[in-house]
Design an enzyme around this catalytic site. Structure first.
Site, PDB file in Angstrom:
ATOM      1  N   ASP A 189       0.860  -1.187   0.000  1.00  0.00           N
ATOM      2  CA  ASP A 189       0.000   0.000   0.000  1.00  0.00           C
ATOM      3  C   ASP A 189       0.889   1.227   0.000  1.00  0.00           C
ATOM      4  O   ASP A 189       2.051   1.179   0.421  1.00  0.00           O
ATOM      5  CB  ASP A 189      -0.926   0.028   1.215  1.00  0.00           C
ATOM      6  CG  ASP A 189      -1.912   1.189   1.150  1.00  0.00           C
ATOM      7  OD1 ASP A 189      -2.762   1.174   0.240  1.00  0.00           O
ATOM      8  OD2 ASP A 189      -1.823   2.106   1.975  1.00  0.00           O
ATOM      9  N   SER A 190       0.331   2.325  -0.478  1.00  0.00           N
ATOM     10  CA  SER A 190       1.092   3.572  -0.498  1.00  0.00           C
ATOM     11  C   SER A 190       1.347   4.106   0.905  1.00  0.00           C
ATOM     12  O   SER A 190       2.207   4.972   1.095  1.00  0.00           O
ATOM     13  CB  SER A 190       0.352   4.630  -1.321  1.00  0.00           C
ATOM     14  OG  SER A 190      -0.934   4.879  -0.766  1.00  0.00           O
ATOM     15  N   CYS A 233      -4.185  -1.298  -2.365  1.00  0.00           N
ATOM     16  CA  CYS A 233      -4.274   0.143  -2.571  1.00  0.00           C
ATOM     17  C   CYS A 233      -5.106   0.345  -3.824  1.00  0.00           C
ATOM     18  O   CYS A 233      -4.757  -0.143  -4.897  1.00  0.00           O
ATOM     19  CB  CYS A 233      -2.870   0.729  -2.759  1.00  0.00           C
ATOM     20  SG  CYS A 233      -2.818   2.472  -3.233  1.00  0.00           S
ATOM     21  N   GLU A 274      -4.560   9.893   7.921  1.00  0.00           N
ATOM     22  CA  GLU A 274      -3.135   9.680   8.185  1.00  0.00           C
ATOM     23  C   GLU A 274      -2.591  10.647   9.226  1.00  0.00           C
ATOM     24  O   GLU A 274      -1.545  10.387   9.832  1.00  0.00           O
ATOM     25  CB  GLU A 274      -2.345   9.784   6.874  1.00  0.00           C
ATOM     26  CG  GLU A 274      -2.705   8.690   5.886  1.00  0.00           C
ATOM     27  CD  GLU A 274      -1.512   8.122   5.163  1.00  0.00           C
ATOM     28  OE1 GLU A 274      -0.492   8.821   5.084  1.00  0.00           O
ATOM     29  OE2 GLU A 274      -1.610   6.971   4.687  1.00  0.00           O
ATOM     30  N   CYS A 332     -11.398   3.119  -0.895  1.00  0.00           N
ATOM     31  CA  CYS A 332     -10.064   3.441  -0.404  1.00  0.00           C
ATOM     32  C   CYS A 332      -9.905   2.741   0.931  1.00  0.00           C
ATOM     33  O   CYS A 332     -10.815   2.779   1.780  1.00  0.00           O
ATOM     34  CB  CYS A 332      -9.876   4.945  -0.242  1.00  0.00           C
ATOM     35  SG  CYS A 332      -8.286   5.413   0.498  1.00  0.00           S
ATOM     36  N   HIS A 383      -8.261   3.473   3.446  1.00  0.00           N
ATOM     37  CA  HIS A 383      -8.211   4.348   4.622  1.00  0.00           C
ATOM     38  C   HIS A 383      -9.608   4.607   5.205  1.00  0.00           C
ATOM     39  O   HIS A 383      -9.739   4.906   6.391  1.00  0.00           O
ATOM     40  CB  HIS A 383      -7.605   5.710   4.262  1.00  0.00           C
ATOM     41  CG  HIS A 383      -6.127   5.704   4.090  1.00  0.00           C
ATOM     42  ND1 HIS A 383      -5.501   5.050   3.056  1.00  0.00           N
ATOM     43  CD2 HIS A 383      -5.142   6.292   4.809  1.00  0.00           C
ATOM     44  CE1 HIS A 383      -4.204   5.237   3.134  1.00  0.00           C
ATOM     45  NE2 HIS A 383      -3.955   5.974   4.194  1.00  0.00           N
TER      46      HIS A 383
END
Length: 277
Positions: free
Chosen positions: A10-11, A73, A158, A192, A194
């Site tokens: 994942d990024s 991702c 994040e 996504c 996240h």
């Protein structure tokens, strides 16, 4: 091809929500996670940059002995997966595999909607690629897909700002934008990895009859099915139940923030990539 662990890329941190579900479903395998935190987020970057960054991380996981890699991702899956599969894998090792998370999600999303109106929220890169529109059309041509790019959501997660008024503002803004496209939307896909950390705020601003779909369990179940039907690959996966974590940025920061996504303490190591950009 030697036996090795399953690689998860994942990024940043979001793929840990997918890894959490995968390890719950398939705990017997060894896993190596790589987060490219030093260059995150990917969502607003160009196609070429995302492709090169993703390829570098894929090659690093191959170097770690992974015969199978999951791009956990959505942006990388949308922008880089097909090119890596068609252009790079035949040259690197045609027996190895790189899989994404968009197709497994598209394969089931139509099963959840009664109105055939589905909403997708994701990063700017994922939405601009129209990957979900294309893949859902293949599986469920009767389903209408409505999209909304949410560029602020990943930075909010994040930076651990999920529970403040600013997060609520941006969540409501984008949910309203999505639902204004169609009053018949009854299913929203969180496109996504996240976004599960914003689930409380998303639910607060979404009608109670609208289903919210996270990808982790869907991807885990899809991987289990894949390994059952690809016995040769399954036999090349080591089964020691180990978990290793790598980040291209600060391991201490990764361990602190990553715990929120993974739901358990973790210990990572810093890794240097052979960058081409």
């Amino acid at each position: 091809m030697q036996a090795g662990p399953i690689g998860i890329f994942d990024s940043g941190y979001g793929g840990l929500t997918v890894l959490k579900e995968i390890t719950a479903t398939l705990p017997q395998y060894d896993y190596v996670y790589l987060g490219d935190n030093a260059r995150a987020p990917y969502g607003t970057r160009s196609f070429e940059t995302i492709y090169h960054y993703t390829l570098e991380c894929v090659e690093q996981l191959f170097d770690k002995g992974c015969p199978l890699i999951i791009l956990a991702c959505n942006t990388a899956s949308a922008r880089a997966l097909r090119t890596i599969q068609q252009k790079n894998l035949p040259l690197i090792d045609p027996d190895k595999r790189v899989l994404g998370i968009i197709r497994p999600t598209a394969e089931v999303v139509g099963n959840y909607t009664q109105t055939n109106h589905v909403g997708v929220v994701g990063t700017s890169g994922t939405i601009a690629s129209e990957s979900y529109v294309i893949e859902i059309e293949k599986m469920f041509p009767e389903v209408n897909v409505f999209q909304e790019a949410c560029p602020m959501w990943v930075p909010l997660v994040e930076n651990n700002e999920m529970n403040n008024a600013g997060a609520d503002f941006f969540v409501k803004q984008h949910i309203d934008n999505l639902l204004n496209q169609s009053s018949s939307i009854d299913t929203i896909l969180l496109g996504c990895t996240h976004y599960p950390l914003l689930i409380d705020s998303i639910r607060k601003h979404t009608p109670s009859n609208v289903k919210l779909l996270s990808q982790g369990k869907i991807v885990a179940d899809s991987l289990a099915e894949y390994l059952q039907s690809h016995v040769n690959m399954e036999q090349h996966l080591t089964k020691g139940g180990s978990r290793k974590f790598y980040t291209t940025d600060n391991p201490e920061n990764f361990d602190e923030h990553g715990t929120l996504f993974y739901g358990a303490p973790l210990h990572s190591e810093h890794i240097e990539l052979k960058t081409s950009i």
